[in-house]
Structure formats: structure tokens, C-alpha cells
Design a protein around this motif. Structure first.
Motif, PDB file in Angstrom:
ATOM      1  N   LEU A  96      -5.421  33.975  73.491  1.00  0.00           N
ATOM      2  CA  LEU A  96      -4.515  34.255  72.380  1.00  0.00           C
ATOM      3  C   LEU A  96      -3.595  33.062  72.179  1.00  0.00           C
ATOM      4  CD1 LEU A  96      -3.405  37.982  72.940  1.00  0.00           C
ATOM      5  CD2 LEU A  96      -5.379  37.105  71.682  1.00  0.00           C
ATOM      6  N   THR A  97      -3.247  32.793  70.935  1.00  0.00           N
ATOM      7  CA  THR A  97      -2.262  31.758  70.635  1.00  0.00           C
ATOM      8  C   THR A  97      -0.857  32.312  70.857  1.00  0.00           C
ATOM      9  OG1 THR A  97      -2.044  32.401  68.318  1.00  0.00           O
ATOM     10  CG2 THR A  97      -3.811  30.840  68.863  1.00  0.00           C
ATOM     11  N   LYS A  98       0.107  31.414  70.892  1.00  0.00           N
ATOM     12  CA  LYS A  98       1.509  31.838  70.980  1.00  0.00           C
ATOM     13  C   LYS A  98       1.845  32.776  69.827  1.00  0.00           C
ATOM     14  CE  LYS A  98       6.212  29.990  70.544  1.00  0.00           C
ATOM     15  NZ  LYS A  98       7.030  28.749  70.405  1.00  0.00           N
ATOM     16  N   GLU A  99       1.359  32.444  68.652  1.00  0.00           N
ATOM     17  CA  GLU A  99       1.631  33.276  67.475  1.00  0.00           C
ATOM     18  C   GLU A  99       1.005  34.663  67.628  1.00  0.00           C
ATOM     19  OE1 GLU A  99       2.598  29.356  66.898  1.00  0.00           O
ATOM     20  OE2 GLU A  99       0.555  30.063  67.369  1.00  0.00           O
ATOM     21  N   ASP A 100      -0.199  34.724  68.200  1.00  0.00           N
ATOM     22  CA  ASP A 100      -0.848  36.013  68.465  1.00  0.00           C
ATOM     23  C   ASP A 100       0.030  36.864  69.391  1.00  0.00           C
ATOM     24  OD1 ASP A 100      -3.174  35.387  67.034  1.00  0.00           O
ATOM     25  OD2 ASP A 100      -4.184  34.566  68.808  1.00  0.00           O
ATOM     26  N   ILE A 101       0.526  36.249  70.459  1.00  0.00           N
ATOM     27  CA  ILE A 101       1.313  36.972  71.453  1.00  0.00           C
ATOM     28  C   ILE A 101       2.614  37.487  70.849  1.00  0.00           C
ATOM     29  CG2 ILE A 101       2.600  36.705  73.624  1.00  0.00           C
ATOM     30  CD1 ILE A 101       0.370  34.684  74.461  1.00  0.00           C
ATOM     31  N   PRO A 311      -4.620  42.346  70.494  1.00  0.00           N
ATOM     32  CA  PRO A 311      -5.346  42.490  69.237  1.00  0.00           C
ATOM     33  C   PRO A 311      -6.661  43.238  69.455  1.00  0.00           C
ATOM     34  CG  PRO A 311      -4.518  40.256  69.477  1.00  0.00           C
ATOM     35  CD  PRO A 311      -4.278  40.946  70.786  1.00  0.00           C
ATOM     36  N   ALA A 312      -7.001  44.112  68.528  1.00  0.00           N
ATOM     37  CA  ALA A 312      -8.208  44.935  68.678  1.00  0.00           C
ATOM     38  C   ALA A 312      -9.457  44.080  68.870  1.00  0.00           C
ATOM     39  CB  ALA A 312      -8.361  45.847  67.468  1.00  0.00           C
ATOM     40  N   SER A 313      -9.463  42.880  68.308  1.00  0.00           N
ATOM     41  CA  SER A 313     -10.653  42.019  68.353  1.00  0.00           C
ATOM     42  C   SER A 313     -10.976  41.509  69.752  1.00  0.00           C
ATOM     43  CB  SER A 313     -10.462  40.829  67.409  1.00  0.00           C
ATOM     44  OG  SER A 313      -9.323  40.065  67.805  1.00  0.00           O
ATOM     45  N   VAL A 314     -10.009  41.552  70.687  1.00  0.00           N
ATOM     46  CA  VAL A 314     -10.272  41.004  72.012  1.00  0.00           C
ATOM     47  C   VAL A 314     -10.280  42.065  73.110  1.00  0.00           C
ATOM     48  CG1 VAL A 314      -9.227  38.804  71.350  1.00  0.00           C
ATOM     49  CG2 VAL A 314      -7.845  40.484  72.603  1.00  0.00           C
ATOM     50  N   ARG A 315      -9.905  43.284  72.792  1.00  0.00           N
ATOM     51  CA  ARG A 315      -9.732  44.281  73.858  1.00  0.00           C
ATOM     52  C   ARG A 315     -10.994  44.521  74.670  1.00  0.00           C
ATOM     53  NH1 ARG A 315      -6.055  48.666  70.523  1.00  0.00           N
ATOM     54  NH2 ARG A 315      -4.303  47.239  70.203  1.00  0.00           N
ATOM     55  N   GLU A 316     -12.135  44.519  74.032  1.00  0.00           N
ATOM     56  CA  GLU A 316     -13.368  44.793  74.761  1.00  0.00           C
ATOM     57  C   GLU A 316     -13.864  43.569  75.528  1.00  0.00           C
ATOM     58  OE1 GLU A 316     -16.238  46.549  72.182  1.00  0.00           O
ATOM     59  OE2 GLU A 316     -15.063  48.373  71.877  1.00  0.00           O
ATOM     60  N   LYS A 317     -13.218  42.427  75.343  1.00  0.00           N
ATOM     61  CA  LYS A 317     -13.623  41.209  76.050  1.00  0.00           C
ATOM     62  C   LYS A 317     -12.902  41.082  77.394  1.00  0.00           C
ATOM     63  CE  LYS A 317     -14.411  38.879  71.620  1.00  0.00           C
ATOM     64  NZ  LYS A 317     -13.974  37.789  70.719  1.00  0.00           N
ATOM     65  N   TYR A 318     -11.781  41.798  77.550  1.00  0.00           N
ATOM     66  CA  TYR A 318     -11.053  41.737  78.824  1.00  0.00           C
ATOM     67  C   TYR A 318     -11.584  42.854  79.716  1.00  0.00           C
ATOM     68  CZ  TYR A 318      -7.184  40.515  81.909  1.00  0.00           C
ATOM     69  OH  TYR A 318      -6.429  40.081  82.977  1.00  0.00           O
ATOM     70  N   LEU A 319     -12.828  42.654  80.145  1.00  0.00           N
ATOM     71  CA  LEU A 319     -13.547  43.713  80.844  1.00  0.00           C
ATOM     72  C   LEU A 319     -13.600  43.401  82.336  1.00  0.00           C
ATOM     73  CD1 LEU A 319     -14.959  46.356  79.895  1.00  0.00           C
ATOM     74  CD2 LEU A 319     -17.122  45.112  80.043  1.00  0.00           C
ATOM     75  N   GLU A 333      -1.451  51.706  69.374  1.00  0.00           N
ATOM     76  CA  GLU A 333      -1.323  52.348  68.070  1.00  0.00           C
ATOM     77  C   GLU A 333      -1.422  53.869  68.172  1.00  0.00           C
ATOM     78  OE1 GLU A 333      -4.442  49.135  67.546  1.00  0.00           O
ATOM     79  OE2 GLU A 333      -3.186  49.840  69.172  1.00  0.00           O
ATOM     80  N   SER A 334      -1.995  54.354  69.258  1.00  0.00           N
ATOM     81  CA  SER A 334      -2.192  55.797  69.427  1.00  0.00           C
ATOM     82  C   SER A 334      -1.104  56.405  70.314  1.00  0.00           C
ATOM     83  CB  SER A 334      -3.570  56.057  70.039  1.00  0.00           C
ATOM     84  OG  SER A 334      -4.596  55.519  69.236  1.00  0.00           O
ATOM     85  N   LEU A 335       0.106  55.870  70.176  1.00  0.00           N
ATOM     86  CA  LEU A 335       1.203  56.314  71.026  1.00  0.00           C
ATOM     87  C   LEU A 335       1.495  57.797  70.843  1.00  0.00           C
ATOM     88  CD1 LEU A 335       2.849  54.874  73.125  1.00  0.00           C
ATOM     89  CD2 LEU A 335       4.579  54.358  71.383  1.00  0.00           C
ATOM     90  N   GLU A 336       1.291  58.299  69.626  1.00  0.00           N
ATOM     91  CA  GLU A 336       1.553  59.722  69.394  1.00  0.00           C
ATOM     92  C   GLU A 336       0.591  60.595  70.195  1.00  0.00           C
ATOM     93  OE1 GLU A 336       3.388  63.046  68.444  1.00  0.00           O
ATOM     94  OE2 GLU A 336       4.120  61.014  68.031  1.00  0.00           O
TER      95      GLU A 336
END
Length: 359
Positions: A96-101, A311-319, A333-336
Motif C-alpha cells: 500500500l502507498t502512504k496515501e492508501d494507508i 482496501p478490498a482489493s488486497v484483503r485476499e492477498k494477505y493470506l 464496513e460491516s461494523l453493524e
């Protein structure tokens, strides 16, 4: 030696050891081993009654949330159990970039997160200079939030620089205290002694420190777990993260069985009695091996959950292991949904930094 209970012990002996632990916050290595090896469902039920009572006495019914930002899955290490080990050619790498974080932090703050956890592999691209720039920007942007790092083994000088940049907390699981067991889970370049020295260095620097271990990892024995508990007593961390070992298909331990849920919960309960004021997460791994694993963790004495802000685009890559949860109530996002899950078992998600009382 197996981790499955194989020695019948009188229930009253187990209950006596649990009571002693609650009262004295200490057991001998032999007593730890007896309790872990001889555990029974009835003893576990009694333990959880006591661990819940202790947890509620200190923290009430609040469940603290941490926003997890998995910012890199590059890693220089080759740990035999980990899916992002350097020799896994099938891992789809990202940074992730600094901006992403900072964007993750911005979204997380609106959702109610007041602690951000930067977690990643031991990625040399993220030098002290780059990390201090990111951390100081986070500190400036969200001064009321805690910043937690989970980035592995670094030098004392590096830990000091990151602390001065604004990081408050550091998570570094010791994985297993026993040197021989550690050597069977890691390549020769990594040692239990160095990992433990890093933890001591973090404490000396001034961080609130978290450590922890895998439950049911290959070759683990009840004596190994007893040594882990003795180490927790020595290091006295502010946070302890434990979870069941779960295999990853691209590692040498691909065919090993997952660690047992019941033993993981039992160890959680024991840790709550040993360290009454520590922060204990109900980990993603618990939710991975059982649909209500996190709820069971909370009912065993845990008081923290760590939804994913990446970000949703990387979540499945941190396996790190197979079938890791990164969507559903595991997603920030599903905090409720998470709130409703906690409400159903009588607890509530708290919007606060959730500092440890174990200071």
C-alpha cells in the motif's frame, strides 16, 4: 506428545488449579502442564465462568475494536507455517502507498475506530524513513487515536525511531517460547531468543507491548504451552493475541491439522486469569475455524476484535493461512453486523482507544 487431553485428572484437582491461578496469578510449570494436559469440558466450563467474571470486573461488557491495515505482504522471512513466506511463488505481492494507508485511516475514523494497526510482513522496502513519515502523518491527522505496529523483528534503534514518530503500541507474537520447538517452525536464521529480546527491547522503549502464540502448531506439547504461560508471566504484556494454527496450502505444513478450537478457548481463559487487565483479542483465526469463533472467544474472556480496514482489493492477498476471513463481519464496513453479533451474547462494541489497564 499430543495436545489432546490424555490423562484423566480428578475434576477437583483441575478446579483447585484454576482457583489458585485466579487468586495468585501464578502456577508452576508442572501445574500449568497438568492443567492443560488434563483439561475436561467441565473444567473448561468452570474456567470460562471465572474468566468472564474477571473480564467483566475490569472491562465491563465493552468490546474494543481495532482497525487492521495489512499494508504489505512482502516478507524476507521463510517461516514454515506462513502463506506470505518469501519462498511462496504463488503469493500475489502488494504494497500500500502512504496515501492508501491514510485513506484507510480516514474511512476507519468515520466508522468509529480509534486504534489503527499497521500490520505487514518484514518488508525491507519500508525503511525507517518511510515508516516514520507514514506514522507521523497518521499521528498528525488523527491525534486522538492509538497507532499499533505489527511489523516483526527490527533493531532497538528502529523501534525507537518509530516510537518517536508517534507509534504507541507494538504487537510481536513470540509464537512459541521453547527454542527447540521454535527451530522446528522457522528457518535457522530465526531464533526464539532473538524474538524474545525484541519484545524486551520494545518494552524498554516505552511501547505498550502485545505478544502471543499459536495453539496446536506442529510438534507442540502441553509443556510448550506451559512455557508460553511462564513467559507471559515474565514479560507482563499489555496485550496477548493467540489463535489456532491453521495450515496454508503453499507451506511445508500444508497437510498438518488445524489447532483445536476448544484448546484455544481454554488457553484464552487461562490467560485472562493470569493477566486480568490485559487486552485479549478474539482473533480472525478463531472466526475462521468456527462460524461463532469470535463470540466464543469473547465468552472465554477476550475483549478485543480487529476488523479489516485494508482496501478490498488486497484483503485476499494477505493470506497467512487458508480460508482466512476478510469479508462479512470481519470487514470494517460491516461494523453493524459485528455490533449485532456482540449484542446477541450480551456485549457491546465500544468506540474508544481501548487502552490496556495492565500498565
Amino acid at each position: 506428545m499430543t495436545l489432546t487431553p490424555e490423562i484423566h485428572m480428578p475434576e477437583n484437582t483441575l478446579i483447585r488449579l484454576i482457583d489458585k491461578l485466579e487468586q495468585r496469578r501464578d502456577l508452576s510449570r508442572k501445574e500449568w502442564t497438568q492443567l492443560i494436559r488434563g483439561r475436561t469440558p467441565k473444567a473448561a466450563e468452570y474456567l470460562f465462568e471465572r474468566s468472564r467474571a474477571v473480564r467483566i470486573r475490569h472491562y465491563g461488557y465493552d468490546v474494543y475494536i481495532r482497525g487492521l491495515i495489512e499494508f504489505t505482504n512482502y516478507c524476507k522471512n521463510d517461516c514454515y507455517y506462513c502463506g506470505i513466506r518469501k519462498s511462496n511463488p504463488d503469493a500475489e505481492r502488494y504494497r500500500l502507498t502512504k496515501e492508501d494507508i491514510l485513506s484507510c485511516c480516514e474511512q476507519g475514523y468515520v466508522l468509529g475506530f480509534r486504534t489503527f494497526v499497521l500490520q505487514g510482513g518484514e518488508d525491507g522496502w519500508f525503511t525507517d524513513e518511510r515508516l516514520t513519515d507514514i506514522i507521523s502523518s497518521m499521528r498528525k491527522g488523527w491525534p486522538d487515536c492509538a497507532i499499533t505496529l505489527s511489523i516483526g523483528e527490527r533493531s532497538p534503534e528502529s523501534y525507537q525511531k518509530l516510537y518517536e514518530a508517534g507509534a504507541n503500541r507494538f504487537l510481536l507474537r513470540h509464537e512459541t517460547y521453547d527454542a527447540e520447538h521454535y527451530s522446528r517452525l522457522h528457518p535457522q536464521a530465526l531464533t526464539a531468543a532473538h524474538r524474545q529480546d525484541c519484545l524486551r527491547s520494545l518494552k524498554e522503549t516505552g511501547y505498550q507491548v502485545g505478544t502471543g502464540f499459536m495453539v496446536g502448531s506442529p510438534y507442540q506439547t502441553p509443556k510448550n504451552l506451559a512455557d508460553d504461560m511462564l513467559f507471559l508471566k515474565e514479560i507482563n504484556p499489555q496485550m496477548v493475541g493467540i489463535g489456532p494454527f491453521i495450515p496454508h496450502h503453499d507451506t511445508p505444513f500444508a497437510k498438518e491439522p488445524a489447532g483445536p478450537l476448544e484448546l484455544t478457548l481454554f488457553m484464552l481463559g487461562l490467560i485472562r486469569l493470569l493477566l486480568p487487565k490485559a487486552l485479549l483479542p478474539a482473533t480472525t483465526a478463531l472466526g475462521t475455524i468456527a462460524p461463532d469463533g469470535r463470540e466464543q472467544g469473547i465468552l472465554a474472556g477476550a475483549n478485543v476484535v480487529m476488523p479489516n480496514l485494508s482496501p478490498a482489493s488486497v484483503r485476499e492477498k494477505y493470506l497467512l493461512y487458508d480460508n482466512k476471513l476478510c469479508t462479512g463481519s470481519e470487514a470494517a464496513e460491516s461494523l453493524e453486523d459485528l455490533r449485532q453479533r456482540m449484542k446477541r451474547i450480551g456485549y457491546r462494541v465500544a468506540v474508544s482507544r481501548g487502552d490496556s489497564l495492565n500498565m
